[in-house]
Structures are given as structure tokens and as C-alpha cells.
Write an enzyme that holds these catalytic residues in place. Sequence first.
Site, PDB file in Angstrom:
ATOM      1  N   LYS A  44       0.820  -1.220   0.000  1.00  0.00           N
ATOM      2  CA  LYS A  44       0.000   0.000   0.000  1.00  0.00           C
ATOM      3  C   LYS A  44       0.855   1.272   0.000  1.00  0.00           C
ATOM      4  O   LYS A  44       0.327   2.376   0.073  1.00  0.00           O
ATOM      5  CB  LYS A  44      -0.926   0.022   1.231  1.00  0.00           C
ATOM      6  CG  LYS A  44      -1.928  -1.096   1.280  1.00  0.00           C
ATOM      7  CD  LYS A  44      -2.910  -0.937   2.433  1.00  0.00           C
ATOM      8  CE  LYS A  44      -2.267  -1.081   3.780  1.00  0.00           C
ATOM      9  NZ  LYS A  44      -3.227  -0.975   4.899  1.00  0.00           N
ATOM     10  N   LYS A  46       2.808   2.323   2.381  1.00  0.00           N
ATOM     11  CA  LYS A  46       2.730   2.962   3.699  1.00  0.00           C
ATOM     12  C   LYS A  46       3.925   2.517   4.526  1.00  0.00           C
ATOM     13  O   LYS A  46       4.342   1.363   4.456  1.00  0.00           O
ATOM     14  CB  LYS A  46       1.445   2.559   4.433  1.00  0.00           C
ATOM     15  CG  LYS A  46       0.184   3.115   3.829  1.00  0.00           C
ATOM     16  CD  LYS A  46      -1.013   2.717   4.637  1.00  0.00           C
ATOM     17  CE  LYS A  46      -1.440   3.903   5.456  1.00  0.00           C
ATOM     18  NZ  LYS A  46      -2.651   3.649   6.233  1.00  0.00           N
TER      19      LYS A  46
END
Length: 134
Positions: A44, A46
Site C-alpha cells: 500500500k 505505507k
Amino acid sequence: MKKILTYGTFDLITPGHIALLKYAKGLGDYLIVGVSTDEFNAIKHKCSYLNYEQRKIVMEAIKYVDEVIPESDWNQKVDDIQKNNIDTLVMGSDWEGSDKFTYLEDYCHVVFFQRVSDFSSTNFRNFIADHKDE
């Protein structure tokens, strides 16, 4: 017993996270929290200050949380819902309308929690970055 499920990275816990967890727990009897693994966060794009195991320990210490499970990929949600007999999935309002969650209405009730403030983990990270030399 009414079971509730929510997902998130849950890094740098804020009052908004606590409000989400309290709200979710108030919808049922048992709250399961899917915490994103480090590998899933990488997919993602992140980055977390705390690793998965540390974030899991923090989540398990929060009184609203009954169980923590790993969130490893986007496609596990139907299996998690069915395996855990989930009645309601609660997600933050930033996901409302996303195809990542709306299809789950076929498997359980889906609720989107409205943010209680502008304070988020992202804002917290930005604040730290802006003030790191002070």
C-alpha cells in the site's frame, strides 16, 4: 453475539483511532481488529514507525479490542467475515465509496465512521517531520 470487524494500520494511535474503536465496539459484543502487516503496508506504499508485532501489542491493550488478526492483503476480507461470523464491518469515512469495501455489503453490514477531527496519523507524521530540527 454480534461481531464487529475493522481494519487499519493503527500506527501512532490518535484520539481518532480510539473514537473509531469505541464506536465499533458499541455496535456489538465482540470487536476484531485487522492490523495491516508490514508486508501489506509495503504493497500500500505505507511506512509505519512501529512494526506489526508492536502495533498488535498496542491494539491488544486497548479496552475496546477483543481480538487482533493480521491483515495481509486486500482479498482476505470476505474470508475474515465468513470465518469469524462478522455482522458489521466498520471503516473510516475516508474509505466510503471505495470499491475496496462496498462489495462487502453482500457479506455483512458495512458502516463508515465519520472522523471526529482533522488529527490523523498522517498529520502527526507531517508535524513530526516539520519540527524534527526544533
